[in-house]
Write an enzyme that holds these catalytic residues in place. Sequence first.
Site, PDB file in Angstrom:
ATOM      1  N   GLU A   1       0.836  -1.199   0.000  1.00 17.86           N
ATOM      2  CA  GLU A   1       0.000   0.000   0.000  1.00 17.86           C
ATOM      3  C   GLU A   1       0.872   1.252   0.000  1.00 17.86           C
ATOM      4  OE1 GLU A   1      -2.576  -0.321   3.417  1.00 17.86           O
ATOM      5  OE2 GLU A   1      -3.445  -2.199   2.708  1.00 17.86           O
TER       6      GLU A   1
ATOM      7  N   CYS B   1       5.099  -6.221   8.815  1.00 18.92           N
ATOM      8  CA  CYS B   1       6.232  -5.706   9.580  1.00 18.92           C
ATOM      9  C   CYS B   1       6.430  -6.585  10.814  1.00 18.92           C
ATOM     10  CB  CYS B   1       5.948  -4.263  10.018  1.00 18.92           C
ATOM     11  SG  CYS B   1       7.335  -3.490  10.872  1.00 18.92           S
TER      12      CYS B   1
ATOM     13  N   GLY C   1       5.879  -1.472   7.025  1.00 18.02           N
ATOM     14  CA  GLY C   1       7.226  -1.999   7.199  1.00 18.02           C
ATOM     15  C   GLY C   1       8.195  -1.028   7.821  1.00 18.02           C
ATOM     16  N   GLU C   2       9.322  -1.564   8.254  1.00 17.80           N
ATOM     17  CA  GLU C   2      10.423  -0.782   8.829  1.00 17.80           C
ATOM     18  C   GLU C   2      11.499  -0.675   7.753  1.00 17.80           C
ATOM     19  OE1 GLU C   2      11.594   0.970  11.447  1.00 17.80           O
ATOM     20  OE2 GLU C   2      13.582   0.891  10.554  1.00 17.80           O
TER      21      GLU C   2
ATOM     22  N   SER D   1      10.714   7.193  15.079  1.00 12.28           N
ATOM     23  CA  SER D   1       9.427   7.049  15.731  1.00 12.28           C
ATOM     24  C   SER D   1       9.716   6.859  17.222  1.00 12.28           C
ATOM     25  CB  SER D   1       8.762   5.812  15.108  1.00 12.28           C
ATOM     26  OG  SER D   1       7.471   5.673  15.563  1.00 12.28           O
ATOM     27  N   LEU D   2       9.462   7.884  18.031  1.00 12.17           N
ATOM     28  CA  LEU D   2       9.860   7.837  19.446  1.00 12.17           C
ATOM     29  C   LEU D   2       8.717   7.311  20.326  1.00 12.17           C
ATOM     30  CD1 LEU D   2      12.113   8.493  21.497  1.00 12.17           C
ATOM     31  CD2 LEU D   2      11.080  10.751  21.766  1.00 12.17           C
ATOM     32  N   ASN D   3       7.666   8.073  20.428  1.00 13.70           N
ATOM     33  CA  ASN D   3       6.406   7.659  21.091  1.00 13.70           C
ATOM     34  C   ASN D   3       6.464   7.502  22.604  1.00 13.70           C
ATOM     35  OD1 ASN D   3       5.299   7.510  18.472  1.00 13.70           O
ATOM     36  ND2 ASN D   3       6.250   5.516  18.234  1.00 13.70           N
TER      37      ASN D   3
ATOM     38  N   ASN E   1      -4.412   7.091  15.500  1.00 19.44           N
ATOM     39  CA  ASN E   1      -5.517   6.705  14.622  1.00 19.44           C
ATOM     40  C   ASN E   1      -5.905   5.268  14.937  1.00 19.44           C
ATOM     41  OD1 ASN E   1      -5.601   9.109  12.866  1.00 19.44           O
ATOM     42  ND2 ASN E   1      -3.512   8.463  12.334  1.00 19.44           N
TER      43      ASN E   1
HETATM   44  S1  SF4 Z   1       4.898   1.553  13.241  1.00 20.98           S
HETATM   45 FE1  SF4 Z   1       6.239   1.053  11.498  1.00 20.98          FE
HETATM   46  S2  SF4 Z   1       7.870  -0.178  12.410  1.00 20.98           S
HETATM   47 FE2  SF4 Z   1       6.182  -0.167  13.898  1.00 20.98          FE
HETATM   48  S3  SF4 Z   1       5.010  -2.022  13.407  1.00 20.98           S
HETATM   49 FE3  SF4 Z   1       4.090  -0.319  12.267  1.00 20.98          FE
HETATM   50  S4  SF4 Z   1       5.053  -0.406  10.265  1.00 20.98           S
HETATM   51 FE4  SF4 Z   1       6.313  -1.605  11.650  1.00 20.98          FE
END
Ligand code: SF4
Length: 396
Positions: A110, A131, A178-179, A234-236, A311
């Site tokens: 996607e 992922c 994905g990463e 991506s910290l969070n 979301n």
């Molecule tokens: S946020 Fe990114 S790295 Fe984390 S599971 Fe989802 S797609 Fe994978």
Amino acid sequence: MLARSRWLSHDGGPVNAQHDIAGLTSLELKQLARERLPRGHGIAGRIYKDALRFGRFAPESYGLQPTAAAAWREHFRFELPRVVRVVSEETDTGTTAKAVLALHDGLECECVLLPMGRGRNTLCVSSQVGCKMGCRFCETARMGLLRSLSASEIISQLLVARHELGWDVRNIVFMGMGEALDNLQGLVPALRVLTDGAGIGMSQERLTVCTVGRIEGIRQLQALGMKRLNLSISLNAADDVLRSDLMPVNRVAKLAELSEVLQAYRPRPNFVLGVNYCLLPDMNLGPQHAQAVAEFCRPIGRVMVNVIPYNPGTAPLTRAPTEAEIEEFIEQLRSHGLPVRRRITKGRSVMAACGQLGNVELRRIRRKPSADLAGASGAQAEPRAAAAGVAEPNET
Ligand code: SF4
């Protein structure tokens, strides 16, 4: 890891098989054409430009002998994935649209068109199908990893967007399924193709790689020497307990290690690291969380904190934050001197927003492989998180 095997082509196929032009740089295409085509290799530059810039491959149209044109088709291919469906949502800044593309082995990936205002659009591309990073707030994580995408499959998302769907794409973010740094074998050649001036010719400034914080991947990205390339993490959460709970990657690479590698990542003097922070009500929105973000960012240098309201997906971790909660957290970050940008929610109603990509149906197929998928090359599930030292995705 990045060295090309002498037995593998750029697009991951054996050297004697057809090469996918979408996964090659212009120099690679020229070299391969010289090696494989006794006649007709002189048009490699035109073939490349027409394919990557205009989305067409027609070796018969350059005045070649029919046998020379046929030899091009024998050794090279250029086939864009079929568009399975497009869903869209109107927002203040324009149309947010998600395209689902069929891959050669029956899987799907996607990509999402994000209007950024003033007619500028960003394409959010996938680097994997599924992922294995297992972030608890993410729909894609529920699929597990089905496989990584090749460079040509990554590039094809842009080519389909531009030439099949007519989308006007200015920037690219590797923030779809994905990463990206878990697939350097696809990502690195894709970056080279995207910035190849003989074809797509995007400047590095228009490309952003996003990662959960794969330490070795960040080092290898730095070693490429692409000084203008953008990076965001991506910290969070900025404390290890909460982050390890939300993002299993933190169990193998703690915040101190991430901070160290980011402090060393200074590709240019004015580099600004993107720090993405997904707002999760009742989890990471308190004043102590804002303070921890500030303490994490301080030694790194220039940052831009991108605040992303959560979301909810098909199995929500929590609810979406209210406007008041979003504003309050942004104010707390700013009170610590952090520059903050709020990511306006786009595409939530069509599951195209941040953290909502993923096809749960494919996850079911993965559990019970059909005859089609079981026999398809590359469609087997890759070893899951354990191999990469990352916890299993949450089964929700
Ligand atoms: S946020 Fe990114 S790295 Fe984390 S599971 Fe989802 S797609 Fe994978």
